[in-house]
Design an enzyme around this catalytic site. Sequence first.
Site, PDB file in Angstrom:
ATOM      1  N   GLY A 148       0.824  -1.194   0.000  1.00 11.45           N
ATOM      2  CA  GLY A 148       0.000   0.000   0.000  1.00 11.45           C
ATOM      3  C   GLY A 148       0.863   1.251   0.000  1.00 11.45           C
ATOM      4  CB  SER A 149       0.566   4.538  -1.615  1.00 11.99           C
ATOM      5  OG  SER A 149       0.947   4.042  -2.885  1.00 11.99           O
ATOM      6  N   GLY A 150       1.576   5.307   1.130  1.00 12.62           N
ATOM      7  CA  GLY A 150       1.453   5.981   2.421  1.00 12.62           C
ATOM      8  C   GLY A 150       2.601   5.677   3.364  1.00 12.62           C
ATOM      9  CG  HIS A 151       3.567   2.255   4.321  1.00 15.00           C
ATOM     10  ND1 HIS A 151       2.978   2.544   5.524  1.00 15.00           N
ATOM     11  CD2 HIS A 151       2.786   1.312   3.729  1.00 15.00           C
ATOM     12  CE1 HIS A 151       1.882   1.805   5.659  1.00 15.00           C
ATOM     13  NE2 HIS A 151       1.740   1.057   4.579  1.00 15.00           N
ATOM     14  CE  LYS A 172       4.880  -2.858   4.139  1.00 17.83           C
ATOM     15  NZ  LYS A 172       4.723  -2.747   2.679  1.00 17.83           N
ATOM     16  CG  ASP A 187       0.750  -6.029   1.084  1.00 13.50           C
ATOM     17  OD1 ASP A 187       0.276  -5.488   0.065  1.00 13.50           O
ATOM     18  OD2 ASP A 187       1.120  -5.394   2.082  1.00 13.50           O
ATOM     19  CG  HIS A 211      -1.572  -0.342   7.428  1.00 12.26           C
ATOM     20  ND1 HIS A 211      -0.902  -1.475   7.794  1.00 12.26           N
ATOM     21  CD2 HIS A 211      -1.227  -0.071   6.153  1.00 12.26           C
ATOM     22  CE1 HIS A 211      -0.180  -1.888   6.757  1.00 12.26           C
ATOM     23  NE2 HIS A 211      -0.357  -1.063   5.764  1.00 12.26           N
TER      24      HIS A 211
END
Lengths: 330, 330
Positions: free
Chosen positions: A53-56, A104, A109, A218
């Site tokens: 996921g994006s945001g990391h 991860k 995922d 998250h």
Amino acid sequence: MKKLISSPETVVADALRGLALAHPGVRVDHERRVVYRAEPKDFGTVALVSGGGSGHEPLHTGYVGFGMLDAAVAGDVFTSPTPDQIHAATIAVERGVGVLHIVKNYTGDVLNFELAAELAQAARIEVRTVLVADDVAVADSTFTAGRRGTGTTVLLEKIVGAAAEQGHDLDTLHELATRIAASGRSMGVALSAATVPAAGVPTFELADNEIEWGVGIHGEPGRARQTMAPAPELAERLVGPLVADGLPAGDAIVMLSGLGATPLIELYAMLAEMVPLLEAVGVRAVRTLVGNTITALDMAGCLITVLPVDAELLSYWDAPVETPALRWGR
Amino acid sequence: MKKLISSPETVVADALRGLALAHPGVRVDHERRVVYRAEPKDFGTVALVSGGGSGHEPLHTGYVGFGMLDAAVAGDVFTSPTPDQIHAATIAVERGVGVLHIVKNYTGDVLNFELAAELAQAARIEVRTVLVADDVAVADSTFTAGRRGTGTTVLLEKIVGAAAEQGHDLDTLHELATRIAASGRSMGVALSAATVPAAGVPTFELADNEIEWGVGIHGEPGRARQTMAPAPELAERLVGPLVADGLPAGDAIVMLSGLGATPLIELYAMLAEMVPLLEAVGVRAVRTLVGNTITALDMAGCLITVLPVDAELLSYWDAPVETPALRWGR
């Protein structure tokens, strides 16, 4: 919600455009949201693919380049990329001798990388997968069966990336990656929650003096919610669980990542408390990485990752790397 | 106030301890709060000294090392270092051929660096000073006579640091530094105020939909307070004042710094809007630097800096650097 974005719908695509404009060393497939090295590897070299996921950020797109990843696949914010995206990345970077997937441990995922690996194998591409599940905070979580995957991913991508650059085969790299995934440990604390752009409100609420121990990247619940404390106590409660989990004495790489909204002055103030605590149990921080290396949007807080290392791992760590977020020695 | 610190009184000293533990390439004089290179320069080489209030990390302490500063002097948070501190740094790093002081234009810094230069000259050390006053937001401010010094400082330290490494004399370096200071321009926006640890409350208040245009890196008032807008409009209002100030067409280094609490995904989303706006007026971003390079504690927002460059400046920019915060190519 105040964010420097055009819209929640376009933030991932926009950030990828910015990445491409800023770094000529990477090439972005904007349709599939995959970041590649501008100069692909030679035939006969194992390729590394990661994503999530994006945001990391900078994880994973900022770690594409010489000495690290061959491709990073970007999902929506806090959402796994699809098997199709991952498959496209896998077939684009494979050079005849197989691909290592670095995943991860989050349910989406794991599932989507599994499906992508099956697609690749149907296309006669050999894929091995290493699963990072290094977060000692909780045994299971809202997003996972088993431990969550966090900071060790960064160190693994660097070390195995260097080994791949030196021409090792897929078996050797998979074994190395598995060893790293098994020995790295992380623990985090949140002072405030992140706000997912599409939601517009924080993922959880903390009182003015409250913190979340063992928070997920998250915003998944951790071990406990407690009152704020000064850095020495915070450091103890972050290092303690790593030691309790069996962190062995010896040399280690210590990464202290801000979670997005925590400035460097605080990270260094925390590191000053953590290094002596680690030394007290025989863990020597022979290398450190301090800054925003794995984040959770605009969450305030930090995540410590400790990876025991021997001379071999250290030499891979010190080897040249040239990516948007990590660059040295070439 | 929730911060990862031991106490407001010790945060600067603690962060310096952390810096020293993390980076063997620097040596910290904890009593005087000066960060030095662990390996001093050779005799016959001009030394570079900078410094200022803490809270802007990695500026300046993170920029000490090969190819950049010889010493950085840390004041208290948002407070100039004293002449004695600066003098100690100056005499420690001078190698017989003079020292360049790099000073951001804030009243306290200007005064204290001036006094330190006088002390040095009394000790027969030649000192030249370059003043950075690049923030186009306001003509004067609560902290300054004239424009404030911000992001150009980072680019100047890198470029002049590389030139010093190549053995140029004090006159040449001072001329180069003066040219950079005169041609770099910055403009910032705040989505939230910073909280100075000793104060415990934000330096100003913004409503949920309000932003501060042309904010200073200590929270000094900017041009106007307006309502929040999407990234394309924000980008226009940041790039516009640089162009209106006379930014010439041609090649440039573009730095986009987060102010401390703004994550990388937002910075890249903003950069995606800014680069085309610059191109539209003939400014080509031939190099970029995106991340937390000059900050204001935990302020949310960003600062864009654009420095026109020729082939000479670019070659210095690309030259090897090895500091805690900037590292490449050695």
